[in-house]
Scaffold this motif. Structure first.
Motif, PDB file in Angstrom:
ATOM      1  N   ILE A   4      33.849  67.129  55.307  1.00 52.33           N
ATOM      2  CA  ILE A   4      33.960  68.517  55.783  1.00 52.33           C
ATOM      3  C   ILE A   4      35.411  68.790  56.194  1.00 52.33           C
ATOM      4  N   PRO A   5      35.797  70.069  56.237  1.00 52.99           N
ATOM      5  CA  PRO A   5      37.200  70.417  56.496  1.00 52.99           C
ATOM      6  C   PRO A   5      37.752  69.780  57.774  1.00 52.99           C
ATOM      7  N   GLN A   6      36.904  69.694  58.825  1.00 52.46           N
ATOM      8  CA  GLN A   6      37.408  69.150  60.084  1.00 52.46           C
ATOM      9  C   GLN A   6      37.820  67.690  59.944  1.00 52.46           C
ATOM     10  N   GLU A   7      37.141  66.966  59.061  1.00 46.91           N
ATOM     11  CA  GLU A   7      37.543  65.576  58.847  1.00 46.91           C
ATOM     12  C   GLU A   7      38.922  65.537  58.182  1.00 46.91           C
TER      13      GLU A   7
ATOM     14  N   SER B 242      34.088  61.726  50.649  1.00 48.07           N
ATOM     15  CA  SER B 242      33.764  63.125  50.399  1.00 48.07           C
ATOM     16  C   SER B 242      32.481  63.194  49.598  1.00 48.07           C
ATOM     17  N   GLN B 243      31.469  63.657  50.262  1.00 47.68           N
ATOM     18  CA  GLN B 243      30.180  63.811  49.590  1.00 47.68           C
ATOM     19  C   GLN B 243      30.184  65.200  48.965  1.00 47.68           C
ATOM     20  N   PRO B 244      30.171  65.302  47.644  1.00 48.71           N
ATOM     21  CA  PRO B 244      30.524  66.564  47.006  1.00 48.71           C
ATOM     22  C   PRO B 244      29.418  67.618  47.059  1.00 48.71           C
TER      23      PRO B 244
ATOM     24  N   LEU C 201      38.906  68.824  46.173  1.00 45.81           N
ATOM     25  CA  LEU C 201      37.913  68.378  47.164  1.00 45.81           C
ATOM     26  C   LEU C 201      37.209  69.599  47.750  1.00 45.81           C
ATOM     27  N   TRP C 202      35.898  69.505  47.835  1.00 45.78           N
ATOM     28  CA  TRP C 202      35.174  70.699  48.286  1.00 45.78           C
ATOM     29  C   TRP C 202      35.558  71.102  49.715  1.00 45.78           C
TER      30      TRP C 202
END
Ligand SMILES: Nc1ncnc2c1ncn2[C@@H]1O[C@H](COP(=O)(O)OP(=O)(O)OP(=O)(O)O)[C@@H](O)[C@H]1O
Ligand SMILES: Nc1ncnc2c1ncn2[C@@H]1O[C@H](COP(=O)(O)OP(=O)(O)OP(=O)(O)O)[C@@H](O)[C@H]1O
Ligand SMILES: [Mg+2]
Ligand SMILES: [Mg+2]
Lengths: 322, 490, 326, 326
Positions: A239-242, A256-258, A316-317
């Protein structure tokens, strides 16, 4: 008693029934959004999506309802891979193809499984931490819920890899039930007991990220990677925060779990199934491989490990979410 | 004439029941006004309206000519009236001291001071209770005394007492009357409800009679013939109860030997024969209830045996006692007497469920038939067998409990204060039922604080400090018996 | 005594205060989706509610007797899982004891009875708080499923345990017949048998029940054991419906079970309520779930709608019942 | 009246029946791990229990007054989340209303009070079952977090809401001071003020309390509102500890809250129990969790151990308290 699954053969008439597994996590939230978006993009006709709130019994009921509403194909994400067997059998009898997202049902026919390998997440995290720590020291694994297949896969793979590749590393496994509060308490206690812990693997960035950082901060362990006090943290989700935390050097990597690919290919295969297309094992046109399962096929989507080096990759999503 | 308290044209309905039908009462300042009537006449309903707990469907209440405050304004009501309700209003988990000063502790509670005030109050009213004991640990009559002390200590100008003496023995009643007279001298107005008409004569100036939800008459007590009062209540002339003759058989149906229970009673031996009615008397704390409860299987003794019909059921195992042929009227109907949500029929026939059908079934039809008999025999005022007992008036609930004791045609009967809260005429029916049971060969133990009840006994065992001190045969005078009970005469 | 007749009728109606709600839901459902009123969908709703309804039946009995059982939801998964593990080989997640498959159902019911017995024993003998005992048991019993299976789903099951929950009898799922039959038995037992009426007496005033000769402890113990057995049976039906026993089977059901019972008029304070009422509560919950699914209310907002409907049903049941609830 | 003195002492002790259990756990902990008795670990335990202890405080008050509140656990997440969403920009998951960050804490408390007020209103005015109203509210209030956030964690929070839960005052986490202070206030209020004592009266016999002139409805309403505010404060402290508001914050706490209160001697039937007792219940739960973590009991078997310890604590509290529990 309800209408039969003739739609699958005919194609045009059927709609895709989608069941979402839960509504309370960052990852699935993104997936749900992508699913709507992709349905429009790929021009897939879909029924009102249902949500099984992380309860397989509700999933079974929802699928029955979707069948009743005339679904020609079903997209689901069973969080219990065994308890869906009877339902898959019924769907097979009705000739309704099933795309299973995120998990691989143990038994019962599936048209396609769309997932990244959760065991691979655990292994990647283990390898990353093992190398960073030079094969020795102590790490904590903040597990998800032990009753969940994904949590278990990550946990087992992580432990197996540590045991075989980095026997010098001690692993503490903390069952957090996907709860931030438990994660914070357990990590805090463990750090009190073993101040020399040097690595953390979190199963779910959405719930574990903030509490972990908060605990490290209060312990004064939130130091840059070069600092000897630094604790190496690998997260899971993307997620973006990571990504933000990776950029700041607070954590070191995440798997990154897509979510976008999950949604895109779930709908892609569901549409293909409605149109009567078939697939064969082998490499695909989207950097993945289809493998053969006893009960169907599986498209193994890539789940890249994101580190400081590739965190700005726009593909990356997590970098596409607004 | 200006009345201190006035209720006019009050109507109150509960579903199909009309509890008050254009009834009213007028109480002059400073008088002690009696309200009498048969069970279910609507007395307690009027109390709840006069204390602001319930809203009348129609009619008006005034205090000193002013309209009564709104129901929500509890403080205003409390300034106008204090009350001893018929149903218990003690909070069991709190201490006696706190119960006495409930909601009057002051904004911040000074416990030490509160306890001291409570002790003073208890001393003033000669209530021998530990102020710091949880109120739930008290006996029925001690609780009643606490309620009375609380209501009288308010400094209210109007006090209602709804059957305060139903659970008290002679000396306690005397003490209560002394207090009431003192209050009257201070100008306090009181409304007094009781089924003991002699008390009305002793303490009240005027009396209002209700019958079937209606106001019948209001009279000066002085010079009012007793018969006339009873006739006003019942609507017919009623003769005083005459105890019958009992044929006492050979067989011992209920026997206790060497029974002891620490703190309650010591080494009691007792044998009741078929057809015999044995009274058990004693002043407060004499242990008579404890003993009776053991005889009924409700309580386990520390040592000694109880034999019912030759069998020796396990003590404390009530079903075993009942199976051996015992019937019981427990002391406190609210506690062990009835299940409020269940109907008159179910409560009345609970011990004989197995006889109302085969294979564990209970036939509602048979229950109904059986209950209708009970309702008729004991003159229970109810809408019918299906009415929940919780909705009955106090006296009628007591009759249901009594019915339950008799329903299985017991060969031994233990009845504790069986006529508590029961009206004059019904009392005769209940005592008649006890004698009928004896006539059918049952042996009866009758525990009562009311000497009238004890008159039907063939002999009265008097207890003092946990021991049976005297076996008084029939023919005693009140004076004699009281003297023995108080331990004055051995 | 003529006044009795209308009373009876009124009391009868009180069980059925939810019938207007059910009718309303049927109308709403019919407008929501044409599929709603098809035989297939109705049969699905009934099947989906069959297992949980058995828990409601059990809980209604326990509540009426004035007690409480939270652990039922854990029994749903653990009782059949225990029995299955005794029968299947170690490779399929079992203990490898080789108990014949035909014994699985009786063993599961026995396991349920045993769990109920432990509850009953602790609550009655030791006079412990039923809420907390069964809360602890909820955790422990679920642990007894998690521990031996290590959280894995058991999906190689003996045929016998699948049968009941997956077959159809005369066009309706067998589980619906079974639940219907048990509700009928339950309603008759509670309404017309000594044991049943004792439950009301005990729940209404345990001391008075004892003084009237009812063996309070024995009856309560029996209720807990029966409750456990019904929960085990619910688990068996659910196992058949799902084709496997996941480690989360039954988890989270208990709140819905209470909601159904209380909406249906069963008092949390004991002594009040009927089995028929509880059944209407189950139906309301089942219909609401089905309609929400058909409408496809967003998963994020579903709880709000769902909770709102429970509140409305509660109010209707309050207004129609005419009495304050506890 | 000399008998008074020993009575008091006994009653005082009854609050503290869990003290032996706590001592035992301290000994067990000390043997489990040398870290256990260090100041750091003890301070951790206290901090970890600080927020949940506020819920226990709230629930104890509500239980003593004879009511029930399940929805507290949802308030923990929703109240601060609502306030935060009012303050943060849309990009951070907010409504973009731009309410100043300094207002977040008062707003969160206000949200908690509002939730409590809705509970109180429904339960008191409509005389609905507290269990089911607050169960429905548990679902709805959690939905009010899920809906607007769409399940996303709120990461970007105003500084003000982080402060209390993450700072230290005089060497101890601020949340421990706050919880300690509120428990002291709670204990004094319930023990020594008319308002507090009226909770016991209402819980013990609401009709009698009303007859004694206590404004039952008003007091109960106040209790629910206070409960909601305490839950909101618990949420604020937890937000500071975790550094984010996840959509599951507080979810699943309520059972532990009840367990702590009841083990600590608060009766589920109302009218009995003390704040001090509830505090000992919280400590027991906190110590057990800490010891289990330090020992590293396998996650699969943890529930069994955990539930078992709750049962044992319950029995000890029963034996030491000497009275049957409800
Ligand atoms: N809450 C209620 N619900 C239904 N009926 C009630 C209720 N309260 C009282 N009644 C009925 O109203 C009538 C009057 O009852 P009330 O208690 O006023 O009688 P009472 O004169 O005080 O009798 P007693 O001498 O037995 O105490 C009775 O028939 C009773 O059944
Ligand atoms: N529940 C109780 N627990 C402890 N002591 C009690 C209890 N009930 C009564 N006692 C005490 O036991 C003694 C005997 O009480 P018991 O009720 O047997 O006497 P009693 O003759 O029936 O008195 P009363 O005439 O007041 O009913 C009294 O000192 C009383 O205070
Ligand atoms: Mg009365
Ligand atoms: Mg007595």
């Amino acid at each position: 008693s309800t209408n039969s699954g003739g739609a699958a053969a005919g194609g045009a008439g059927g709609k895709v029934g989608i069941d979402h597994p839960r509504a309370d996590s960052d990852f699935w939230n993104s997936y749900i959004k992508y699913a709507d978006q992709m349905a429009t993009e790929l021009k897939v006709g879909k029924l009102n999506p249902t949500n099984s709130q992380n309860d397989v019994s509700k999933l079974v009921s929802n699928v029955q309802t979707l069948i009743g509403q005339g679904a020609g194909a079903i997209v689901m994400a069973p969080q219990d891979t065994g308890a869906i067997a009877t339902t898959l059998q019924q769907l097979e009898n009705k000739k309704i193809p099933v795309v299973s997202v995120d998990t691989r049902p143990d038994k019962g026919k599936v048209f396609m499984v769309v997932r990244a390998d959760n065991r691979a997440y655990g292994t990647k995290a283990c390898e990353f931490l093992g190398e960073k720590l030079g094969g020795k020291g102590k790490v904590v694994q903040l597990q998800g819920a032990l009753g969940s297949i994904n949590g278990r896969d990550r946990s087992e793979a992580f432990l197996e890899c540590m045991k075989s590749k980095f026997p010098g590393i001690t692993v503490f496994s903390e069952p957090t039930e996907w709860e931030g509060s438990k994660a914070a308490s357990m990590l805090q206690t463990r750090l009190e007991q073993n101040p020399d812990i040097k690595g953390v693997y979190m199963h779910a960035g959405g719930v574990h990220l903030a509490p972990t950082l908060q605990v490290l901060k209060t312990k004064g362990l939130l130091a840059p990677p070069a600092d000897p006090k630094h604790v190496f943290v690998v997260s899971n989700d993307g997620i973006p925060q990571e990504f933000e935390a990776i950029r700041k050097g607070d954590i070191d990597a995440t798997v990154s779990q897509p979510a976008d690919l999950y949604a895109r290919y779930a709908l892609f295969y569901a549409k293909a199934a409605l149109e009567g297309k078939t697939f064969k094992p082998g490499p695909t046109d989207h950097d993945s491989t289809i493998i053969e399962l006893p009960n169907g096929l599986e498209d193994q989507l890539p789940a890249p490990l994101v580190t400081k080096d590739n965190v700005d990759d726009q593909k990356l999503w997590g970098n596409q979410v607004k | 004439m200006k009345f201190h308290v006035e209720a006019r044209n009050i109507v109150k309905r509960f579903g199909p029941t009309t509890a008050l039908h254009h009834a009213g009462i007028q109480i002059a300042a400073g008088e002690t006004h009696a309200l009498v009537g048969r069970n279910g006449a609507g007395k307690s309903t009027l109390v709840s309206i006069l204390t602001g707990l319930q809203r009348p469907d129609a009619g008006e209440v005034t205090f000193a000519g002013e309209r009564a405050p709104s129901l929500a304004d509890r403080d205003a009501w409390r300034r106008r009236v204090a009350c001893v309700y018929q149903k218990p209003t003690i909070i069991p988990a709190l201490t006696v001291a706190e119960n006495l000063f409930l909601n009057r502790q002051g904004r911040f509670v000074k416990w030490r001071e509160l306890r001291a005030r409570a002790r003073d109050l208890l001393n003033t009213y000669e209530v021998d209770v530990d102020a710091e004991a949880p109120a739930g640990d008290l006996g029925v009559e001690q609780r009643q005394l606490v309620e009375i002390a609380r209501a009288l200590s308010f400094g209210a100008t109007f006090i209602i007492l709804d059957e305060p003496t139903a659970r008290l023995d002679g000396p306690a009643i005397e003490r209560l009357f002394t207090r009431m007279r003192a209050l009257r001298e201070q100008g306090v107005t009181m409304m007094y409800i009781s089924h003991h008409l002699d008390e009305v004569y002793e303490i009240c100036q005027r009396v209002t009679v209700f019958r079937d939800a209606r106001h019948v008459t209001t009279r000066q007590v002085y010079g009012l013939p007793h018969d006339e009062l009873v006739t006003a209540m019942t609507g017919e002339a009623t003769a005083a109860y005459q105890a019958g003759e009992h044929t006492i058989g050979e067989k011992t149906v209920l026997q206790a030997s060497g029974l002891s229970l620490r703190g309650r009673y010591t080494r009691v031996d007792l044998a009741v024969r078929a057809g015999e009615v044995v009274g058990l008397a004693g002043s407060a704390g004499s242990g008579k209830i404890g003993l009776a409860e053991t005889l009924a299987g409700l309580r386990k003794a520390d040592s000694g045996t109880v034999t019912v019909n030759g069998r020796r059921p396990r003590q404390g195992d009530v079903p075993a006692f009942l199976a051996a042929g015992l019937g019981v009227v427990p002391e406190d109907r609210h506690h062990e007497g009835f299940v409020p949500f269940l109907s008159v029929g179910e409560n009345g026939t609970m011990p004989i469920m197995r006889k109302l059908g085969r294979y564990g079934l209970v036939s509602p039809g048979r229950r109904r038939t059986r209950t209708e008999t009970l309702i008729r025999d004991l003159d229970i005022k109810t809408d019918g067998p299906e009415q929940p007992v919780g909705d009955l008036s106090g006296g009628n609930a007591q009759k249901v409990v009594f019915a339950r004791a008799l329903v299985d045609d017991p060969s031994a009967l233990v009845v504790m204060n069986p006529t508590a809260g029961v009206d004059v005429k019904s009392k005769q029916a209940l005592l008649g039922a006890v004698e009928d049971a004896a006539g059918r060969g049952a042996g009866v133990v009758l525990v009562s604080d009311e000497l009238d009840d004890l008159r039907i006994c063939d002999r009265v065992l008097v207890m003092f400090h946990g021991r049976v001190v005297k076996d008084v045969p029939r023919g005693w005078t009140d004076h004699e018996l009281v003297a023995v009970m108080e331990g004055i005469q051995e | 005594m003529t006044a009795g007749a209308p009373k009876v009728r009124l009391a009868r109606f009180r069980d059925l205060t939810l019938v207007p709600v059910i009718l309303l839901l049927l109308v709403v459902g019919a407008f929501t989706d044409p599929v709603f009123l098809t035989g297939g969908n109705i049969s699905n709703i009934l099947q989906q509610q069959a297992s949980i309804s058995l828990l409601v039946l059990a809980e209604a009995m326990i509540l009426i007797s004035g007690k409480f059982d939270l652990s039922l939801e854990s029994t749903v998964g653990t009782a059949p899982a225990m029995a299955v593990m005794l029968a299947v080989p170690a490779a399929a997640g079992g203990f490898g004891l080789g108990v014949p498959g035909a014994l699985v159902i009786p063993l599961a019911i026995l396991a349920g009875a045993a769990i109920g017995a432990v509850n009953g024993f602790l609550i009655i003998r030791f006079q412990l708080s039923a809420f907390i005992v069964t809360l602890a048991m909820l955790i422990i019993v679920h642990g007894l499923l998690l521990g031996p299976t290590e959280g894995k789903t058991l999906f190689q099951l003996p045929e016998s345990i699948i049968y009941l929950g997956s077959t159809t009898w005369a066009g309706l799922p067998a589980s619906v017949w079974i639940a219907g039959l048990l509700f009928a038995i339950g309603a008759l037992t509670l309404g017309y048998t000594r044991a049943g009426r004792s439950l009301y007496a005990i729940g209404g005033n345990a001391d008075a029940a004892r003084a009237a000769g009812i063996r309070v402890h024995r009856v309560l113990f029996g209720v807990f054991v029966t409750g456990g057995m019904l929960a085990a049976l619910a688990g068996i039906l659910e196992t058949g419906r799902l084709g496997a026993i996941g480690s989360n089977m039954g988890v989270g059901w208990i709140f819905m079970v209470f909601a159904a019972a209380v909406i249906g008029g069963v008092s949390m304070d004991g002594g009040k309520g009927t089995i028929l009422g509880a059944l209407t509560g189950v139906l309301v919950i089942g219909l609401v779930q089905n309609i929400l699914t058909l409408r496809g209310v967003s998963g994020f907002w579903q709880p709000v709608v769902y909770g709102g409907i429970i509140l409305v049903a509660l109010m209707i049941s309050r207004v129609a019942g005419g009495k304050a609830q506890d």
